[in-house]
Write a protein that holds these residues in place. Structure first.
Motif, PDB file in Angstrom:
ATOM      1  N   GLU A   1      -0.910  -7.254 -13.926  1.00 21.28           N
ATOM      2  CA  GLU A   1      -2.026  -6.352 -14.192  1.00 21.28           C
ATOM      3  C   GLU A   1      -1.674  -5.297 -15.233  1.00 21.28           C
ATOM      4  O   GLU A   1      -2.500  -4.479 -15.601  1.00 21.28           O
ATOM      5  CB  GLU A   1      -2.478  -5.681 -12.890  1.00 21.28           C
ATOM      6  CG  GLU A   1      -3.005  -6.683 -11.871  1.00 21.28           C
ATOM      7  CD  GLU A   1      -3.315  -6.045 -10.522  1.00 21.28           C
ATOM      8  OE1 GLU A   1      -4.412  -5.514 -10.379  1.00 21.28           O
ATOM      9  OE2 GLU A   1      -2.447  -6.077  -9.633  1.00 21.28           O
TER      10      GLU A   1
ATOM     11  N   ARG B   1      -1.285   2.867 -10.091  1.00 14.61           N
ATOM     12  CA  ARG B   1      -0.525   1.779 -10.720  1.00 14.61           C
ATOM     13  C   ARG B   1       0.597   1.238  -9.841  1.00 14.61           C
ATOM     14  O   ARG B   1       1.009   0.104  -9.959  1.00 14.61           O
ATOM     15  CB  ARG B   1       0.083   2.273 -12.039  1.00 14.61           C
ATOM     16  CG  ARG B   1      -0.945   2.407 -13.143  1.00 14.61           C
ATOM     17  CD  ARG B   1      -1.315   1.040 -13.624  1.00 14.61           C
ATOM     18  NE  ARG B   1      -2.061   1.083 -14.866  1.00 14.61           N
ATOM     19  CZ  ARG B   1      -2.271   0.008 -15.619  1.00 14.61           C
ATOM     20  NH1 ARG B   1      -1.771  -1.142 -15.254  1.00 14.61           N
ATOM     21  NH2 ARG B   1      -2.972   0.083 -16.718  1.00 14.61           N
TER      22      ARG B   1
ATOM     23  N   THR C   1       4.496  -5.941  -5.848  1.00 13.14           N
ATOM     24  CA  THR C   1       3.912  -4.879  -6.661  1.00 13.14           C
ATOM     25  C   THR C   1       5.035  -4.179  -7.415  1.00 13.14           C
ATOM     26  O   THR C   1       6.201  -4.218  -7.018  1.00 13.14           O
ATOM     27  CB  THR C   1       3.181  -3.829  -5.800  1.00 13.14           C
ATOM     28  OG1 THR C   1       4.126  -3.216  -4.936  1.00 13.14           O
ATOM     29  CG2 THR C   1       2.058  -4.461  -5.005  1.00 13.14           C
TER      30      THR C   1
ATOM     31  N   ARG D   1       0.649   0.427  -6.965  1.00 15.22           N
ATOM     32  CA  ARG D   1       0.237  -0.656  -6.067  1.00 15.22           C
ATOM     33  C   ARG D   1      -0.142  -1.927  -6.812  1.00 15.22           C
ATOM     34  O   ARG D   1      -0.558  -2.892  -6.215  1.00 15.22           O
ATOM     35  CB  ARG D   1      -0.948  -0.186  -5.227  1.00 15.22           C
ATOM     36  CG  ARG D   1      -0.522   0.493  -3.940  1.00 15.22           C
ATOM     37  CD  ARG D   1      -1.726   0.757  -3.072  1.00 15.22           C
ATOM     38  NE  ARG D   1      -2.510   1.874  -3.577  1.00 15.22           N
ATOM     39  CZ  ARG D   1      -2.283   3.142  -3.238  1.00 15.22           C
ATOM     40  NH1 ARG D   1      -1.337   3.437  -2.395  1.00 15.22           N
ATOM     41  NH2 ARG D   1      -3.022   4.107  -3.734  1.00 15.22           N
ATOM     42  N   GLN D   2      -0.032  -1.915  -8.137  1.00 12.06           N
ATOM     43  CA  GLN D   2      -0.462  -3.091  -8.889  1.00 12.06           C
ATOM     44  C   GLN D   2       0.688  -4.070  -9.137  1.00 12.06           C
ATOM     45  O   GLN D   2       1.849  -3.712  -9.036  1.00 12.06           O
ATOM     46  CB  GLN D   2      -1.065  -2.659 -10.226  1.00 12.06           C
ATOM     47  CG  GLN D   2      -2.421  -2.004 -10.054  1.00 12.06           C
ATOM     48  CD  GLN D   2      -3.080  -1.726 -11.376  1.00 12.06           C
ATOM     49  OE1 GLN D   2      -2.416  -1.532 -12.384  1.00 12.06           O
ATOM     50  NE2 GLN D   2      -4.401  -1.710 -11.373  1.00 12.06           N
ATOM     51  N   PHE D   3       0.309  -5.284  -9.469  1.00 15.67           N
ATOM     52  CA  PHE D   3       1.294  -6.334  -9.743  1.00 15.67           C
ATOM     53  C   PHE D   3       1.603  -6.377 -11.244  1.00 15.67           C
ATOM     54  O   PHE D   3       0.773  -5.953 -12.052  1.00 15.67           O
ATOM     55  CB  PHE D   3       0.753  -7.681  -9.276  1.00 15.67           C
ATOM     56  CG  PHE D   3       0.685  -7.787  -7.786  1.00 15.67           C
ATOM     57  CD1 PHE D   3       1.787  -8.222  -7.074  1.00 15.67           C
ATOM     58  CD2 PHE D   3      -0.458  -7.410  -7.104  1.00 15.67           C
ATOM     59  CE1 PHE D   3       1.739  -8.304  -5.691  1.00 15.67           C
ATOM     60  CE2 PHE D   3      -0.507  -7.479  -5.720  1.00 15.67           C
ATOM     61  CZ  PHE D   3       0.596  -7.924  -5.007  1.00 15.67           C
TER      62      PHE D   3
END
Lengths: 348, 326, 355
Positions: free
Chosen positions: C183, C176, C137, C178-180
């Protein structure tokens, strides 16, 4: 005005979004091109500008029949491109050709330059008898400014600009009437870019070509185009002559786009008004209702969410309350905005 | 067998990086060879460059030598490879028998010479079959995609999933149950057939992934825009650009196939005496490795030289087909 | 707002006597980052490519130096050498100094270099998608540095990561984080990379074509953000680009590179008013402009030289409209042509007299 050689009406291209490995089901549509119409006149260059994801490259692919259109028509000299098949489609290939963006992948690395430029003649043997082909290839190399001695070299032995010239020679081989240039100079360095742009301008004159010139660089487009269309999220939002678009833009997106281009003059720093758009372009899978630009537009009102503004000349705007702000005579041109308005001095 | 796709794509990335360095560093550099006014093409250029490569010449000489040996073993030895004299069993190399004698007192040198034929035929034909079948299926699956790809890929997976030895035993014992008096030629072709049937999915996968990558390149787009037919795109544009990983795999696989033939012989479903093959010799020698290492050393050495020759040939051909390596 | 970063111009004598000294030196104080006499070679199968041939530049705190050049000019190689992320082999540093706060990084130990990297000098890249690791992430990638280098706890690091994403104006930073990377949109990814580079509060930020892969409207946002962060933190920034427009909007000083050397260096206003090197002038002339629809663009004839065979004399002479015999013989030195300006051209004085 001369007659149109290419007439595109309500062109739509949706790509299905699929999920699943074995049983793939469609879960949505990428609305890459969503109702685009324009005319290309003989001997004219129509510039198409827009940011990535606006659908300008898809437009090129569909017009080249590399991807099937979802709906709409495109008439080339009165003949519908999308209904052609077999030998008629092959015949059309001789009239419409494409120059692609990336000079590093658009040439087969394992073919000699002679084979690359000669391939059009192998596919269309009726164009040049076998004995003439070698001479034709050499002539083409000469036309695009490369030494005819280079026929036996491979693409990797050339620089980016030279490779792009080879791509142009290949597109030119069948003597097409229309060339679609899909970002032909954006992968090149500034000094090389100028050489290739000059070459394109020269070839247009010499072979009376018509160009659809697709690019994201507004200065490049202005330099070569007679008329310009601005695309945003699959739609044409403004269309006019080069002068109308660059000097009298009325669509807020065009204005923002033009004002964002950095100007190579430090003395203007902080002096010109720059319209800073916030956020990113929405996903083409679920574009905003009504006007697609409304989510980033500073002028958006309720009307913009409910009604799609048509690409019309505001002089004849059907929407109440919309007025043509005056400005120069002849500056009036189609703009897909409910509230088109000219802004003074967008371009410094 | 592991899936070699990953290795192949890693190799591709390296070439790409190399290419960038060259492109950036050199701009246009003078082309190789003189421009003599004649138009040349990839295959012609590849042949010209092959003939100049010492590696190609060495490997070609070895392979030519092996071929002569396979066709005319009498030129190299007059000893009958099947003549057994138990009193000579497991004797080490001497002036009489350069490679010594085996368990049953047969001349190993004569057997190595006579074994070339079966081993070479199995290795070369099985490799050709695998590469041709796998490449064609892979090319079509990669190029057309969609349901054709789905069907061909699943079909390949079925064969891929079969353990080789088990599959080969099933095939060979069905066509060739023990005790049937079939001649060696028929058995050799059955062995080749079972190898091809069970190994083509590997080349298919390599080719498919290479074709998938190549298909997306802009030059394929340009060819389609010119009106090129699918056949033309597959054979003019995809094939030359996808051949390299398959060639590398094929030249290594050749050795594996010769060894596979040995495994099948050992299990009693492949070639058997009186046919002489390196595989049969190696499997005979396996248990006696500590007592009579020379029994393994010579056929295994011959096998190693053969495999090396083909690997070198594969490498040379791959490089010759890459204009950037010339 | 856009005045030069130096308080006073030095007397021009001292830098002249020492050719290895930075082109424009501040009196007294050591520049924050100074590169001098940097030579780098790439040893490839085709031969030795001389990629850098005596590069020198410096940047001070709160100043933006733009390094302008076309592909192959060595601008990115210089940056990678400064960061110590050059791949060796095939590259080899054959001479030169890179001084960060006076300390030569090329002779420093590996562990000291690691320390400087990130905390002293940080870098952002053109292609944010490949510069961020796709399997972690965005938050984790920022936190990792903080935990490793600052010894922060997991919770503190997460808090700081959110702050950083906020700082680069990523909306909804809390979610955000926690997003990859995949994304994120292109612009957001670039912001995330900027946040990552700021994690350890670097004093110098090297931005290698930070907006080349972005659209103009997003490019404007990112350049604004970079300028603002730089101002707030009084960072030194080295902006590597080929875009004359971007340079004009943000740079304080410009160093123009060609064939692995600096051919001209000047403050942004005077260089646009009057280029002191034919290459700079040709670059500016060959650029299509938004406010013009010319019939023919001026071009620079020919191609940049092959770095395995750089021509004798001035490397630009085969393409230069002003070349004379001297240019074919003698490689021009980088000499002062006006206050605070240097140029490597035998005929620069004529260029300066023109107009």
């Amino acid at each position: 005005m001369s007659e149109p050689i290419l007439q595109v009406r309500d062109l739509v291209k949706h790509f299905p979004v699929k999920r699943g490995v074995l049983f793939r089901r469609t879960i949505g549509q990428v609305k890459a091109v969503d109702g685009v119409s324009f005319d290309l006149n003989k001997g004219e260059t129509l510039g198409v500008v827009g940011e990535s994801g606006c659908g300008k490259s898809t437009l090129a692919q569909v017009l080249m029949r590399l991807e099937p259109a979802t709906s709409g028509t495109a008439l080339f000299e009165g003949q519908d491109i999308f209904s052609l098949n077999g030998s008629a489609l092959r015949r059309l290939r001789r009239d419409i050709q494409i120059v692609l963006q990336d000079p590093y992948t658009s040439l087969n690395p394992r073919m000699t330059v002679g084979d690359i430029i000669g391939e059009p003649f192998e596919i269309h043997p009726e164009v040049a008898p076998k004995g003439d082909r070698k001479a034709k290839v050499r002539e083409l190399l000469d036309v695009v400014g490369l030494s005819p001695e280079h026929v036996n070299r491979y693409p990797h032995q050339f620089s980016g600009g030279q490779r792009q010239r080879i791509g142009i020679a290949r597109a030119l081989a069948l003597r097409p009437k229309v060339i679609i240039c899909d970002e032909p100079v954006s992968a090149l360095d500034v000094s090389i870019q100028a050489q290739v742009m000059n070459l394109l301008a020269e070839l247009r004159r010499e072979f009376s070509l018509s160009y659809v010139f697709i690019a994201h660089d507004l200065s490049v487009v202005r330099h070569l185009s007679d008329r310009v269309g601005v695309m945003y999220l699959g739609r044409m939002v403004e269309m006019g002559t080069e002068e109308q678009i660059y000097e009298h833009p009325t669509h807020p997106y065009t204005q923002a786009l033009l004002s964002s281009v950095p100007v190579p003059d430090p003395s203007l720093r902080g002096q010109r008004e720059i319209i800073r758009l916030t956020g990113d372009v929405p996903s083409p899978v679920s574009p905003p209702s009504g006007c697609r630009f409304r989510t980033r537009c500073w002028k958006a009102r309720d009307l913009c969410a409910t009604e799609t503004p048509p690409l019309v000349d505001p002089g004849t705007s059907p929407v109440e309350g919309a007025t043509w702000p005056g400005g120069d005579e002849g500056a009036s041109h189609p703009s897909a905005c409910h509230f088109p308005e000219e802004k003074p001095k967008v371009v410094a | 067998m592991t899936d070699p796709t990953a290795a192949a794509s890693a190799g591709k990335m390296e070439t790409r990086a190399q290419e960038e360095i060259t492109a950036e560093g050199h701009g246009a550099r003078p082309g190789g060879g003189a421009d003599d006014g004649k138009q040349r093409s990839l295959w012609g250029d590849a042949w010209v460059s092959l003939r100049r490569r010492p590696i190609f010449i060495i490997s070609a000489v070895i392979i030519l030598f092996l071929t002569v040996m396979a066709l005319f073993p009498g030129l190299f030895t007059s000893v009958d490879p099947t003549k057994a004299d138990l009193s000579l069993a497991r004797q080490t190399p001497s002036a009489d028998a350069w490679f010594g004698y085996d368990q049953q007192g047969r001349d190993i040198y004569a057997r190595v010479i006579h074994g070339v034929r079966a081993s070479l035929v199995v290795g070369v034909l099985a490799t050709l079959g695998t590469v041709l079948l796998g490449s064609l299926v892979g090319l079509f699956a990669g190029f057309y995609g969609g349901w054709l790809d789905a069907i061909l890929s699943r079909f390949a997976d079925v064969f891929f999933g079969l353990p080789f030895v088990l599959g080969a035993i099933v095939i060979l014992s069905t066509f060739n149950p023990p005790g049937t008096p079939y001649g060696p030629v028929r058995i050799i072709f059955q062995v080749i057939f079972s190898i091809v049937v069970l190994s083509w999915p590997v080349t298919m996968r390599i080719m498919r992934s290479a074709a998938l990558t190549a298909k997306q390149q802009d030059y394929v787009k340009a060819a389609r825009a010119l009106g090129a037919s699918p056949t033309r795109i597959i054979f003019r544009h995809l094939l030359p650009n996808t051949l390299a990983p398959v060639l590398v795999y094929g030249s290594i696989a050749l050795g594996t196939y010769i060894a596979l033939e040995a495994t099948l012989s050992f299990l009693g479903v492949g070639l058997r005496t009186p046919v002489v093959s390196w595989g049969v010799m190696i499997s005979d020698a396996k248990e006696l490795l500590r007592i009579a290492p020379h029994m393994l050393l010579f056929p295994a050495g011959a096998l190693a030289v053969t495999v090396l020759a083909f690997v070198m040939l594969g490498d040379a051909v791959r490089d010759a087909l890459d204009p950037k390596m010339r | 707002m856009s005045t030069e970063g130096h308080p006073a111009e030095p007397p021009n004598e001292s830098p002249l006597q020492d050719p290895a000294a930075p082109a424009v030196v501040q009196q007294g104080a050591e520049p924050l980052l100074a590169v001098s006499g940097l030579h780098v070679e790439f040893r490839t199968r085709e031969g030795v490519a001389r990629v850098l041939n005596g590069v020198r530049y410096h940047v001070d705190a709160g100043e933006t130096l733009a390094v302008l050049g076309e592909s192959g000019s060595g601008k990115s190689v210089t940056a990678n050498t400064v960061m110590g992320i050059l791949e060796m082999p095939p590259a080899a540093i054959t001479a030169g100094e890179i001084r960060f706060r006076g300390e030569d990084l090329l002779t420093a130990t590996a562990s000291r270099r690691r320390e400087v990297r990130g905390e002293g000098i940080a870098m952002i890249f053109q292609d944010a998608l490949s510069a961020l690791n796709p399997v972690f992430t965005v938050g984790f990638q920022i936190e990792e540095q903080l935990r490793q280098r600052r010894g922060m706890s997991r919770r503190d690091a997460r808090k700081r990561a959110i702050e950083l994403l906020d700082l680069v104006r990523i909306p909804n930073a809390k979610g955000r984080v926690r997003q990859f990377p995949h994304e994120f949109s292109g612009g957001m990814r670039q912001r995330a990379m900027i946040a990552m580079s700021l994690a350890l509060d670097p004093e110098v930020l090297i931005a290698d074509e930070p907006t080349t892969a972005l659209d103009v409207t997003v490019q404007a946002q990112i350049m604004d953000l970079l300028a603002e962060i730089q101002r707030e933190r009084n960072m030194g920034m080295v902006l590597i680009t080929h875009d004359l427009g971007v340079v004009a909007e943000v740079a304080d000083r410009i160093a123009v590179m060609y064939a692995g050397r600096i051919v001209e260096e000047a403050d942004v206003h005077s260089i646009y008013r009057q280029p002191g090197h034919p290459y700079t002038r040709a670059l500016m002339d060959s650029m299509p402009r938004l406010d013009q629809r010319g019939q023919e663009l001026n071009t620079i004839k020919g191609l940049p030289p092959s770095l395995t065979a750089i021509p004798k004399g001035c490397p630009f002479h085969p393409r230069c409209p002003m070349a004379i015999d001297l240019c074919r013989e003698k490689d021009p030195e980088l000499l002062p042509i006006a206050e605070g300006r240097v140029s490597a051209c035998h005929r620069s004085d004529e260029l300066m007299r023109d107009e």
